[in-house]
Design a protein around this motif. Structure first.
Motif, PDB file in Angstrom:
ATOM      1  N   GLU A  43      41.464 113.371  44.851  1.00 58.31           N
ATOM      2  CA  GLU A  43      40.503 113.268  45.947  1.00 58.31           C
ATOM      3  C   GLU A  43      40.421 111.847  46.510  1.00 58.31           C
ATOM      4  N   GLY A  44      41.268 110.971  45.998  1.00 58.26           N
ATOM      5  CA  GLY A  44      41.320 109.605  46.516  1.00 58.26           C
ATOM      6  C   GLY A  44      40.144 108.738  46.125  1.00 58.26           C
ATOM      7  N   MET A  45      39.464 109.090  45.046  1.00 62.01           N
ATOM      8  CA  MET A  45      38.316 108.305  44.599  1.00 62.01           C
ATOM      9  C   MET A  45      38.747 106.992  43.961  1.00 62.01           C
ATOM     10  N   GLU A  46      37.930 105.987  44.145  1.00 59.81           N
ATOM     11  CA  GLU A  46      38.149 104.689  43.521  1.00 59.81           C
ATOM     12  C   GLU A  46      36.812 104.121  43.058  1.00 59.81           C
ATOM     13  N   LEU A  47      36.881 103.186  42.128  1.00 56.75           N
ATOM     14  CA  LEU A  47      35.669 102.507  41.679  1.00 56.75           C
ATOM     15  C   LEU A  47      35.272 101.456  42.704  1.00 56.75           C
ATOM     16  N   ASP A  48      33.980 101.377  43.004  1.00 57.03           N
ATOM     17  CA  ASP A  48      33.541 100.306  43.897  1.00 57.03           C
ATOM     18  C   ASP A  48      33.422  99.017  43.090  1.00 57.03           C
ATOM     19  N   GLU A  49      33.057  97.938  43.748  1.00 57.87           N
ATOM     20  CA  GLU A  49      33.027  96.628  43.095  1.00 57.87           C
ATOM     21  C   GLU A  49      32.060  96.595  41.909  1.00 57.87           C
ATOM     22  N   LYS A  50      30.901  97.216  42.085  1.00 63.05           N
ATOM     23  CA  LYS A  50      29.902  97.246  41.013  1.00 63.05           C
ATOM     24  C   LYS A  50      30.407  98.055  39.822  1.00 63.05           C
ATOM     25  N   GLU A  51      31.038  99.182  40.100  1.00 60.68           N
ATOM     26  CA  GLU A  51      31.573 100.036  39.040  1.00 60.68           C
ATOM     27  C   GLU A  51      32.727  99.353  38.310  1.00 60.68           C
ATOM     28  N   ARG A 110      34.755  96.508  33.541  1.00 58.96           N
ATOM     29  CA  ARG A 110      35.334  95.289  32.958  1.00 58.96           C
ATOM     30  C   ARG A 110      34.461  94.756  31.825  1.00 58.96           C
ATOM     31  N   ASP A 111      33.141  94.792  32.033  1.00 61.71           N
ATOM     32  CA  ASP A 111      32.225  94.316  30.993  1.00 61.71           C
ATOM     33  C   ASP A 111      32.323  95.188  29.744  1.00 61.71           C
ATOM     34  N   SER A 112      32.424  96.502  29.952  1.00 64.20           N
ATOM     35  CA  SER A 112      32.546  97.433  28.832  1.00 64.20           C
ATOM     36  C   SER A 112      33.845  97.197  28.068  1.00 64.20           C
ATOM     37  N   ALA A 113      34.929  96.998  28.802  1.00 62.47           N
ATOM     38  CA  ALA A 113      36.228  96.742  28.179  1.00 62.47           C
ATOM     39  C   ALA A 113      36.208  95.417  27.421  1.00 62.47           C
ATOM     40  N   SER A 114      35.568  94.418  28.017  1.00 69.50           N
ATOM     41  CA  SER A 114      35.472  93.100  27.384  1.00 69.50           C
ATOM     42  C   SER A 114      34.720  93.187  26.063  1.00 69.50           C
ATOM     43  N   ASP A 115      33.672  93.990  26.038  1.00 73.04           N
ATOM     44  CA  ASP A 115      32.889  94.162  24.808  1.00 73.04           C
ATOM     45  C   ASP A 115      33.747  94.749  23.695  1.00 73.04           C
ATOM     46  N   LEU A 116      34.552  95.765  24.035  1.00 74.66           N
ATOM     47  CA  LEU A 116      35.401  96.397  23.020  1.00 74.66           C
ATOM     48  C   LEU A 116      36.486  95.432  22.558  1.00 74.66           C
ATOM     49  N   CYS A 117      37.054  94.691  23.490  1.00 74.43           N
ATOM     50  CA  CYS A 117      38.078  93.700  23.124  1.00 74.43           C
ATOM     51  C   CYS A 117      37.501  92.674  22.154  1.00 74.43           C
ATOM     52  N   TYR A 118      36.244  92.314  22.382  1.00 73.52           N
ATOM     53  CA  TYR A 118      35.584  91.335  21.520  1.00 73.52           C
ATOM     54  C   TYR A 118      35.264  91.934  20.154  1.00 73.52           C
ATOM     55  N   ASP A 119      34.817  93.186  20.146  1.00 73.65           N
ATOM     56  CA  ASP A 119      34.440  93.845  18.889  1.00 73.65           C
ATOM     57  C   ASP A 119      35.641  94.053  17.962  1.00 73.65           C
ATOM     58  N   LEU A 120      36.798  94.291  18.551  1.00 71.75           N
ATOM     59  CA  LEU A 120      37.999  94.538  17.751  1.00 71.75           C
ATOM     60  C   LEU A 120      38.709  93.231  17.438  1.00 71.75           C
ATOM     61  N   SER A 121      39.028  93.025  16.181  1.00 71.92           N
ATOM     62  CA  SER A 121      39.793  91.843  15.807  1.00 71.92           C
ATOM     63  C   SER A 121      41.256  92.042  16.190  1.00 71.92           C
ATOM     64  N   ASP A 122      42.013  90.956  16.190  1.00 70.78           N
ATOM     65  CA  ASP A 122      43.443  91.058  16.493  1.00 70.78           C
ATOM     66  C   ASP A 122      44.141  91.973  15.493  1.00 70.78           C
ATOM     67  N   GLU A 123      43.707  91.904  14.250  1.00 73.16           N
ATOM     68  CA  GLU A 123      44.300  92.753  13.214  1.00 73.16           C
ATOM     69  C   GLU A 123      44.018  94.232  13.491  1.00 73.16           C
ATOM     70  N   ASP A 168      44.783  94.508  24.774  1.00 66.85           N
ATOM     71  CA  ASP A 168      43.648  94.285  25.667  1.00 66.85           C
ATOM     72  C   ASP A 168      43.916  94.930  27.032  1.00 66.85           C
ATOM     73  N   GLU A 169      45.163  94.844  27.493  1.00 63.46           N
ATOM     74  CA  GLU A 169      45.521  95.432  28.786  1.00 63.46           C
ATOM     75  C   GLU A 169      45.278  96.934  28.787  1.00 63.46           C
ATOM     76  N   GLU A 170      45.633  97.591  27.682  1.00 63.45           N
ATOM     77  CA  GLU A 170      45.422  99.032  27.578  1.00 63.45           C
ATOM     78  C   GLU A 170      43.939  99.371  27.528  1.00 63.45           C
ATOM     79  N   ILE A 171      43.162  98.521  26.872  1.00 61.92           N
ATOM     80  CA  ILE A 171      41.717  98.744  26.808  1.00 61.92           C
ATOM     81  C   ILE A 171      41.105  98.691  28.203  1.00 61.92           C
ATOM     82  N   TYR A 172      41.507  97.701  28.997  1.00 61.61           N
ATOM     83  CA  TYR A 172      40.983  97.584  30.356  1.00 61.61           C
ATOM     84  C   TYR A 172      41.444  98.753  31.221  1.00 61.61           C
ATOM     85  N   GLU A 173      42.695  99.128  31.052  1.00 56.17           N
ATOM     86  CA  GLU A 173      43.240 100.241  31.852  1.00 56.17           C
ATOM     87  C   GLU A 173      42.524 101.557  31.536  1.00 56.17           C
TER      88      GLU A 173
END
Length: 225
Positions: free
Chosen positions: A115-123, A128-141, A150-155
């Motif tokens: 349907e051609g939907m996209e996330l707006d700037e706020k979404e 991004r904030d949600s992905a950043s939180d998970l990246c931070y919560d998970l250790s490199d190990e 991290d790229e896959e988490i953001y995607e």
């Protein structure tokens, strides 16, 4: 005497072959998370989804359950993971929820794209904030153990956010509440019946939920069927 020797040799040869075949079969069926990332877990409407597509959801769910486990018993998080409530183990129910959520999100994500939907700037920022939180919560190990970058988490967070946006729009359009189209909602379950879904259950059962990003020892070894 010769016949006895021949018989013994034959038995030994047959035994050796059986042992070899058993070992070969065992190796083929042995589960290795990182090596099996590209194996298909389920097929939805003709599209295959691999274990790799599940890893983001597995990691997020494991971290969520672990946080609850820390509140329940900070000295022994295994205690919470192994709880048996309403006739079901928390760990196994959480694993089932992972599969259900991925199917739900991939269905809605694909529908949103059509349907051609996209996330707006706020979404986008929220995702991004949600992905950043998970990246931070998970250790490199932990990321390495799960084969997750991290790229896959953001995607994947973006995909989940777009699926959520589609869910909200669909619910508003149909005059339903948002939860009706959640992964365990009645309206969604009815909708799912119109799609072709095939899960490779035996393979999914082998995925050691609770031991992908974490390292638990569970007393229950229930069949996850």
């Amino acid at each position: 005497m010769k016949k006895q020797v021949v018989a013994i040799v034959g038995i030994l040869a047959a035994t050796a072959i059986m042992i070899y075949l058993a070992a070969l079969y065992g190796n083929r069926n042995r589960f290795d998370y990182l090596k099996d990332l590209d194996k298909t877990i389920f097929t939805l409407d003709g599209t295959d989804y691999q274990l790799r597509d599940m890893t983001y959801y597995i990691a997020r769910q494991e971290m969520e359950i672990e946080k609850q486990a820390m509140v329940y018993d900070p000295d022994d998080t295994n205690a919470y993971w192994g709880l048996h409530t309403n006739g079901k183990f928390i760990r196994l129910e959480a694993k089932r929820a992972v599969l259900d959520r991925v199917v739900h999100d991939m269905m809605f994500y694909e529908a949103a794209k059509k349907e051609g939907m996209e996330l707006d700037e706020k979404e986008q920022q929220y995702a991004r904030d949600s992905a950043s939180d998970l990246c931070y919560d998970l250790s490199d190990e932990q990321k390495e153990r799960a084969g997750l970058t991290d790229e896959e988490i953001y995607e994947m967070t973006d995909k989940a956010a777009l699926a959520e946006k589609y869910q909200k729009i669909l619910a508003d359009k149909e005059g339903e509440n948002f939860g009706a189209y959640d992964y365990n909602g009645k309206a969604y379950e009815k909708m799912l019946e119109e799609h072709k879904l095939k899960v490779k259950k035996k393979f999914w059962d082998k995925v050691p939920f609770g031991n992908v990003t974490l390292n638990h020892k569970f007393e229950d070894q229930e069949d996850e069927s």
